[in-house]
Design an enzyme around this catalytic site. Sequence first.
Site, PDB file in Angstrom:
ATOM      1  CG  ASP A  51      -0.309  -0.101   2.392  1.00 49.38           C
ATOM      2  OD1 ASP A  51       1.296  -0.539   2.741  1.00 49.38           O
ATOM      3  OD2 ASP A  51      -1.147  -0.196   3.579  1.00 49.38           O
TER       4      ASP A  51
ATOM      5  CE  LYS B 231       0.744  29.562  16.786  1.00 44.42           C
ATOM      6  NZ  LYS B 231       0.385  31.089  15.911  1.00 44.42           N
TER       7      LYS B 231
ATOM      8  CG  ASP C 289       0.154   4.373   4.696  1.00 41.37           C
ATOM      9  OD1 ASP C 289      -0.777   3.623   3.942  1.00 41.37           O
ATOM     10  OD2 ASP C 289      -0.109   4.038   5.386  1.00 41.37           O
TER      11      ASP C 289
END
Length: 254
Positions: free
Chosen positions: A105, A156, A211
């Site tokens: 996959d 952040k 993926d």
Amino acid sequence: MRAVVLAGGEGRRLWPTTLSIPKPLVPVDGIPILHIILTQLKSAGFTQVSLSLGYRAHMIKASFAGDRWAGLELDFFQEEEPLGTAGPLALLPPFEDSTLVMNADLLTDIDFADLVRRHKKSEAAATVALSRQEIDIAHGVVELDEERRVTDFREKPRLSYLVSGGIYVLEPSLLRLLPPRGRHDMPALLDRARAEGECVEGHVIEGDWHDIGTPEQLDLAAEAFRADRARYLGRRGAAELCAGTGAAQEVVGG
């Protein structure tokens, strides 16, 4: 060279698509991901591929119409129950040499032949292909010491980490660590190898890796593949695969 492709997964995160077709036949821009992978393996010099099958195995076999496909020799092994990412290897004949093992996959432009060469040169018992992932944190990240004093404050930040790419090169000696039957996953096999003193190396994928396990990830993979098929297949591989997709589409459609 020989490769093993683990193609037995049910693909529940891709429902409803995988209610009618197995995940290895899910199309990426119109081409089953498994056919993309096999085309890449052929281009890298592999001659024999073993496919471990489970969910809707008959559809995967039908998409190849025999034990030869695009110049590759194929053999099929049936999982009677889900065996994880390492358990299916116990179904196969013993490895005779370094063997590539990968999930069915994945869309990547990794150089499979180079991965095997690097593995052999390292003399490791196993090599794991790794993908560098990044995630943006929307808040300030604070670290404290044992006395609750602030030791670090990052506003952040973007965090970078390595994930398993679901692609491995294994030595035959590693298979002695597999249980003869039942489910067994690759992390457990590699942990056991390291505990016994075996060397397990990592190889960071410098190019692209996707993926396709969720609809969102599948869309990203399809967009990347559509933008530059030759990047993943080479020009010749792209032409050959596109010319041979008709039978596969009939199987998927049926």
